[in-house]
Design a protein around this motif. Structure first.
Motif, PDB file in Angstrom:
ATOM      1  N   VAL A  72      23.014  40.718   7.366  1.00 40.63           N
ATOM      2  CA  VAL A  72      21.480  39.878   8.398  1.00 40.63           C
ATOM      3  C   VAL A  72      21.970  41.203   9.096  1.00 40.63           C
ATOM      4  N   SER A  73      20.746  41.712   9.408  1.00 38.03           N
ATOM      5  CA  SER A  73      19.831  42.667   9.886  1.00 38.03           C
ATOM      6  C   SER A  73      19.278  41.685  11.654  1.00 38.03           C
ATOM      7  N   LEU A  74      19.046  42.214  12.432  1.00 37.52           N
ATOM      8  CA  LEU A  74      18.782  41.251  13.998  1.00 37.52           C
ATOM      9  C   LEU A  74      18.303  42.032  14.655  1.00 37.52           C
ATOM     10  N   GLU A  75      17.406  42.004  15.761  1.00 39.06           N
ATOM     11  CA  GLU A  75      17.228  43.095  16.784  1.00 39.06           C
ATOM     12  C   GLU A  75      16.941  41.445  17.778  1.00 39.06           C
ATOM     13  N   ILE A  76      17.429  40.952  19.200  1.00 40.88           N
ATOM     14  CA  ILE A  76      17.014  39.959  20.001  1.00 40.88           C
ATOM     15  C   ILE A  76      17.512  41.192  21.579  1.00 40.88           C
ATOM     16  N   HIS A  82      20.301  30.503   2.953  1.00 41.51           N
ATOM     17  CA  HIS A  82      21.235  31.234   1.560  1.00 41.51           C
ATOM     18  C   HIS A  82      21.558  32.211   3.184  1.00 41.51           C
ATOM     19  N   GLY A  83      22.203  32.498   3.797  1.00 45.22           N
ATOM     20  CA  GLY A  83      22.646  33.869   4.120  1.00 45.22           C
ATOM     21  C   GLY A  83      21.548  35.304   4.767  1.00 45.22           C
ATOM     22  N   LYS A  84      20.579  34.089   4.955  1.00 48.29           N
ATOM     23  CA  LYS A  84      19.918  35.833   4.754  1.00 48.29           C
ATOM     24  C   LYS A  84      18.145  35.486   5.797  1.00 48.29           C
ATOM     25  N   ILE A  85      18.271  36.419   6.662  1.00 46.49           N
ATOM     26  CA  ILE A  85      16.895  36.423   8.062  1.00 46.49           C
ATOM     27  C   ILE A  85      15.533  36.555   6.640  1.00 46.49           C
ATOM     28  N   ILE A  86      14.490  35.215   6.572  1.00 48.04           N
ATOM     29  CA  ILE A  86      13.545  35.501   6.128  1.00 48.04           C
ATOM     30  C   ILE A  86      12.277  35.796   6.749  1.00 48.04           C
TER      31      ILE A  86
END
Lengths: 355, 299
Positions: free
Chosen positions: A21-25, A212-216
């Motif tokens: 998972v990768s995400l920027e806030i 399921h553990g992923k960013i859609i």
């Protein structure tokens, strides 16, 4: 302070909770992690807080690597689903806790702590409850005390796990609006976890949909609602009606209806599914053309601002859910068991990859 | 035994279903009372009656024997060593089992119950086999002039073993029920492990802990079997109160035997009283801090 999650993986025994998972806030945003239970959203939140350790991947706070920092050093405010107030302490002592456990050098004087606690309690509008114990408060009050306690240590980031999860509907809605207002006042980067799409769409600046553990999909509430990236997102964000058909060279044939789908220009003859939200379906008493679907009216729910109809298709027996305005419902003068003609005003088409 | 959960607070509520005819209720109550008197009250009174049979002078003279005084001192010393150690072990074990997930957790949970499951005589024998002259470590201990069996260390060890489950058993369900959210909240608020333990964990378990300690103490002072095996019955040296009672009784010195026994009985009564007090205190606090939710309305 901005948060960045890079390639985080987390497994519990054989269960994959987070899968790369990768995400920027960005700094100052209010972000919702939205998904069904077990999708890994709470695990992601706990990993950001440092309460859980990822198997691999990195967490950056304000561009600095915080992966190896413990929760104490990360200086995040965490609000737990069941509030986790210290039950043997008064509301005042609960809010003061974070101030009292600071190292001697940073700690405020007793007078300073008292002032700060009352400031926080005023912020959440519960100053008058300072001497109560958590058990003597209502759910909504506990939630606000939990927020005040987390905010008292001036965290750089606020993390909230299902903040409205255990409240009844009315309190939920009030608190939701209140949280949005609070965020507009103090502007601390905040992430909250929820399984309620309405809550996410109403409160957040941006919504991160997980499964399921992923960013859609990540986007503003309008983006994810109007342009859902996948079938899952479409279905998760509200009630849907499902139609089967085929896509051929940019045109989807759904029943008698032909829908232009330029994104599938290069596809030839592949099964597809099309979705329409209940309010995107038109109902007529008299047939006007051959593209309409014949259906029998089975149920009418006329409480609330919109009238909900349940119809059964004559051709395949599937149910169609329709939402009408009260005016339209009044015009139509529908009879129970009557045969009606329906047509989706708008369809979102996805290729049926499985077959 | 300590199987009961001390802090389970319920209020008696007479429901329609339990409205039996008066004679059934009287009969059941009478039966219970008769049973209690016969098996508990009569023996209890008998201990004091026999102890005081020859008057107060003889009764108090029984304690003024060097052997009796030594037994009292030894019993107090053993309890003073065993109870604090089991307090620490009990908290550590309960903390580990209730708040962490690790391999072998179930094995550890089962092991904690071992002292309850096994005959105390065996508990004592194990130490003789380990530390006795013929035991595994016996020769090495003898070489270094260390005495464990037939001495204070052996008695303390056997007592610790027998009383180990009391504190841990009391705390595990309590800590499990409380979960670890409060500790996590404290951690996120910047508290150190030390602060978390003293300010969050300990206040939440204090009544259960006290209850466990009281029971642990009662058993530590009253333990006979395990201590009997490792003590060697050296008069005035390794005899605890229960062993002293046995010796006096075997010597047909009934008055002295019952006089010493009455001390242990008093200990039991004090234990019950303390237990009651703890329950009463914790109920008061429960009512204050754990009043059930009165709806989720916001004022």
């Amino acid at each position: 302070m901005s948060i960045e999650v890079r390639g985080v993986k987390k497994t519990f025994d054989s269960f994959v909770a987070l899968d790369d998972v990768s995400l920027e806030i960005p700094s100052g945003e209010l972000v919702a992690l939205l998904g069904p239970s077990g999708c890994g959203k709470t695990t992601l939140l706990r990993i950001i807080a440092g309460l859980e350790v990822a198997n691999s991947g990195d967490i950056f706070f304000h561009g600095e690597d915080a992966t190896r920092r413990g929760p104490r050093e990360r200086r995040v405010g965490f609000v737990f689903q069941h509030y986790a107030l210290f039950r043997h302490m008064t509301v005042f002592e609960n809010v003061a806790f974070g101030l009292r456990v600071k190292p001697r050098g940073e700690r405020l004087s007793e007078e300073g702590i008292r002032k700060k606690v009352h400031e926080q309690l005023k912020l959440v509008q519960l100053d008058w409850l300072a001497d109560r114990y958590p058990a003597q408060l209502s759910g909504g009050q506990r939630q606000r005390i939990a927020l005040a306690r987390a905010l008292a240590v001036e965290p750089k980031v606020m993390l909230l796990d299902e903040p409205f999860g255990s409240l009844d509907t009315k309190v939920r809605k009030e608190l939701r609006r209140w949280l949005r207002k609070l965020h507009d006042e103090i502007h601390v980067t905040s992430v909250f976890v929820t399984h309620d799409q309405e809550e996410a769409l109403e409160v957040a600046d941006r919504v991160v949909v997980m499964n399921h553990g992923k960013i859609i999909q990540t986007g503003t509430p309008e983006e994810v609602y109007d342009h859902p990236a996948t079938e899952f997102v479409y279905q998760f964000l509200g009630s849907v009606n499902l139609f089967h058909g085929r896509v051929h060279e940019g045109v989807a044939q759904i029943g008698g209806l032909a829908v232009g789908t330029p994104e599938y220009r290069d596809i030839s003859d592949v099964p597809a599914v099309a979705y329409a939200r209940p309010h995107e379906i038109e109902v007529e008493r008299i047939a006007s053309d051959s593209t309409q679907i014949k259906a029998v009216l089975r149920k009418v729910l006329s409480t609330g601002p919109v009238v909900r109809l349940e119809l059964q298709r004559k051709d395949n027996g599937e149910l169609i859910e329709v939402e009408l305005t009260r005016e339209r419902y009044g015009e139509l003068k529908l009879q129970h068991g009557e045969t009606l003609f329906v047509r989706p005003r708008k369809l979102k088409v996805y290729l049926n990859q499985a077959s | 035994m300590a199987g009961s959960i001390a802090l389970d607070i319920r209020y008696p509520r007479i429901s329609q279903a339990s409205q039996e005819p008066w004679f059934v209720r009287w009969m059941l109550a009478g039966l219970a009372l008769a049973f209690l008197s016969l098996f508990l009250l009569v023996p209890l009174l008998a201990v004091f009656a026999l102890a005081l049979a020859k008057g107060f002078a003889v009764y108090f003279a029984a304690f003024n024997q060097p052997d009796a005084l030594s037994a009292i001192r030894l019993t107090l010393l053993v309890a003073a060593l065993a109870v604090p150690l089991n307090l620490l072990f009990g908290i550590a074990a309960a903390w580990a089992l209730a708040k962490f997930e690790f391999r072998g957790k179930n094995v550890l949970t089962t092991l904690i119950d071992l002292p309850f499951a096994i005959s105390p005589v065996i508990s004592g024998l194990v130490y003789v086999l380990l530390f006795g002259l013929q035991g595994w470590l016996g020769p090495w201990l003898a070489e270094h002039d260390l005495k464990i069996i037939f001495a204070l260390p052996g008695i303390v060890l056997a007592t610790i073993f027998v009383t180990f489950p009391f504190v841990a058993r009391e705390l595990i369900p309590l800590m499990q029920a409380q979960g670890k959210e409060e500790e996590e909240a404290a951690l996120a608020l910047g508290a150190s492990g030390w602060h978390i333990f003293w300010r969050v964990t300990l206040p939440n378990i204090k009544w259960g802990l006290l209850y466990g300690v009281i029971l642990c103490n009662a058993r530590a002072m009253g333990e006979f079997g395990a201590v009997s095996v490792v003590s060697g019955h050296v008069r005035g040296v390794t005899n605890t109160l229960p062993l002293q009672v046995e010796i006096l009784y075997n010597e047909y010195n009934y008055t002295a035997a019952f006089a010493v026994a009455s001390l242990l009985t008093l200990l039991a009564l004090v234990t019950l009283l303390l237990k009651r007090l703890v329950e009463w205190q914790s109920r008061g606090e429960l009512l204050r801090t754990r009043k059930p939710d009165e709806g989720g309305e916001m004022e």
